[in-house]
Design an enzyme around this catalytic site. Sequence first.
Site, mmCIF file in Angstrom:
data_model
loop_
_atom_site.group_PDB
_atom_site.id
_atom_site.type_symbol
_atom_site.label_atom_id
_atom_site.label_comp_id
_atom_site.label_asym_id
_atom_site.label_seq_id
_atom_site.Cartn_x
_atom_site.Cartn_y
_atom_site.Cartn_z
ATOM 1 N N ASP A 204 0.080 -1.080 0.026
ATOM 2 C CA ASP A 204 -0.023 -0.183 -0.488
ATOM 3 C C ASP A 204 0.590 0.980 0.089
ATOM 4 O O ASP A 204 2.023 1.212 -0.520
ATOM 5 C CB ASP A 204 -0.917 -0.201 0.969
ATOM 6 N N ASP A 206 1.563 4.956 2.677
ATOM 7 C CA ASP A 206 0.698 5.418 3.432
ATOM 8 C C ASP A 206 1.322 6.689 3.493
ATOM 9 O O ASP A 206 2.366 7.500 3.286
ATOM 10 C CB ASP A 206 1.768 4.484 4.742
ATOM 11 N N ASP A 305 -3.480 4.011 2.725
ATOM 12 C CA ASP A 305 -3.468 4.504 4.072
ATOM 13 C C ASP A 305 -3.562 6.501 4.421
ATOM 14 O O ASP A 305 -2.117 6.837 4.288
ATOM 15 C CB ASP A 305 -2.712 4.051 4.986
HETATM 16 N N1 CTP Z 1 -0.137 1.117 11.373
HETATM 17 C C1 CTP Z 1 -0.369 1.431 12.775
HETATM 18 N N2 CTP Z 1 -1.802 1.577 12.741
HETATM 19 C C2 CTP Z 1 -2.330 0.590 11.569
HETATM 20 C C3 CTP Z 1 -1.365 0.162 10.913
HETATM 21 C C4 CTP Z 1 -0.537 0.380 10.430
HETATM 22 O O1 CTP Z 1 0.351 2.168 13.082
HETATM 23 N N3 CTP Z 1 -3.563 -0.274 12.004
HETATM 24 C C5 CTP Z 1 1.516 1.405 10.915
HETATM 25 C C6 CTP Z 1 1.987 -0.372 11.401
HETATM 26 O O2 CTP Z 1 2.979 0.119 12.389
HETATM 27 C C7 CTP Z 1 3.241 0.295 10.025
HETATM 28 C C8 CTP Z 1 3.325 1.304 9.564
HETATM 29 O O3 CTP Z 1 1.761 1.371 9.707
HETATM 30 O O4 CTP Z 1 5.192 0.871 11.562
HETATM 31 C C9 CTP Z 1 3.173 0.405 7.934
HETATM 32 O O5 CTP Z 1 2.265 -0.614 7.681
HETATM 33 P P1 CTP Z 1 1.703 -1.557 6.557
HETATM 34 O O6 CTP Z 1 1.725 -0.390 5.842
HETATM 35 O O7 CTP Z 1 0.955 -2.556 7.277
HETATM 36 O O8 CTP Z 1 3.390 -1.730 6.362
HETATM 37 P P2 CTP Z 1 4.668 -1.001 5.873
HETATM 38 O O9 CTP Z 1 5.744 -1.161 6.666
HETATM 39 O O10 CTP Z 1 4.300 0.416 4.556
HETATM 40 O O11 CTP Z 1 4.976 -2.059 4.349
HETATM 41 P P3 CTP Z 1 4.174 -1.915 2.775
HETATM 42 O O12 CTP Z 1 5.186 -0.916 1.853
HETATM 43 O O13 CTP Z 1 4.128 -3.830 2.676
HETATM 44 O O14 CTP Z 1 3.099 -1.244 3.360
HETATM 45 MN MN MN Z 2 2.857 1.122 3.687
HETATM 46 MN MN MN Z 3 -0.555 0.772 5.423
#
Ligand code: CTP
Ligand code: MN
Ligand code: MN
Length: 381
Positions: A204, A206, A305
């Site tokens: 995703d 963020d 997100d």
């Molecule tokens: N996070 C959070 N609360 C959530 C979802 C995510 O605090 N409800 C935080 C996670 O702990 C993480 C960060 O947001 O530190 C990013 O989460 P995520 O997008 O799930 O993972 P990524 O590390 O960005 O991996 P990817 O590249 O696969 O998205």
């Molecule tokens: Mn992410």
């Molecule tokens: Mn995320």
Amino acid sequence: LATPEKVLRTQMPSYTCQRRTPLNHHNSTLTDALEILARAAFFQSSEVRYLGFTRAVSTLKSLPFKLQSAEEAKDLPWCGGHCKTVIQEILEGGVCREVETIKSNEQYQAMQLLTGIYGVGVRTAERWYQEGIRNLNDLKNTESKLTVEQRTGLQYYKDLQQPVTREEAERVEQLVKDALLRFSPDVQITMTGGFRRGKLEGHDVDFLITHTNESALTGLLENAINWLKSKGLILYYHMKKRKHTSHAVSSLMDGHETYYTICALPSSSSQNTDLEVKPHNFVAAEQMACLKSQISKGWRAVRVDLVVTPHAEYPYALLGWTGSKHFERELRRFSLHEKKMSLNSHGLYDTEKRCYLPAHSEEEIFKHLGLTYISPSDRNA
Ligand code: CTP
Ligand code: MN
Ligand code: MN
Ligand code: MN
């Protein structure tokens, strides 16, 4: 005689947040295997085993050279016992039998597939498996039982399975910026998550949104989302209001929101020609079909997100949303167990002095915790 490697091995700190974990490391054969064991434990809701394997993985990712023998593993934090056996089997014979067995296990494969659907967690996947559901077709026949989120996940399954590239993430950033700046010219938007850690692709994109003037944030994200929706760029979203937390800096912002969205990212103009020019590249057939369908429809679904944070909490939110998840978990464990401080994405509370510790930067938060600063690209635990 202690070689430099031996010194590094025996002195590796036990908490992930006390050391660097770069994106590229030297022990992927071992970490790939241990990650499968961690995932299998996760699917079985075995938290202790999940954490054990995950900590071993993170140790090996921090090791600045290739581990040569299981004997060397005994010096490393979290790499004893079960993990040592796995490491030994792989270093001596190339494969670990337990891992191979898991990979070919029907339940593991089904759990992997089902939890890959947006909106489906371990408990739901487990229940479905017990009900005999093995694949997406089985699910489509029971569609009445699905939540809106899960139906959406199924609908955009192919797109959401396809990793988001950095180039796509940057185009998402442009869309998000366009929408937000329309309503507030001085808003600050930062890409967090895996891309901030230097990953080349992610599941995703963020974003963290803040403004020096707190009142400018009220309703801002909602307005931006509605604008994107009116342009047909939002396929799905759900919003979570922030729970009331007793934190330091601003009670004004309680109830502040996080939007979990699926966007329709328009194809870039160069994407068309890319495929025309090199139709015989090494993209797998199925992935190629997926790309072609995206080009003919003119967009692809991407998870995005969006988090709003008051300016005073921004460094804490930035640290909390940059990840990795395991790095965050270890930071919080370190804070509580070693420093008697409670850390989250809003602030840091010293339980002994009974006060919150404000910070203007991530560096300052590490200082509060008595930790050496670790840059985002070294938080890939
Ligand atoms: N996070 C959070 N609360 C959530 C979802 C995510 O605090 N409800 C935080 C996670 O702990 C993480 C960060 O947001 O530190 C990013 O989460 P995520 O997008 O799930 O993972 P990524 O590390 O960005 O991996 P990817 O590249 O696969 O998205
Ligand atoms: Mn992410
Ligand atoms: Mn995320
Ligand atoms: Mn607050």
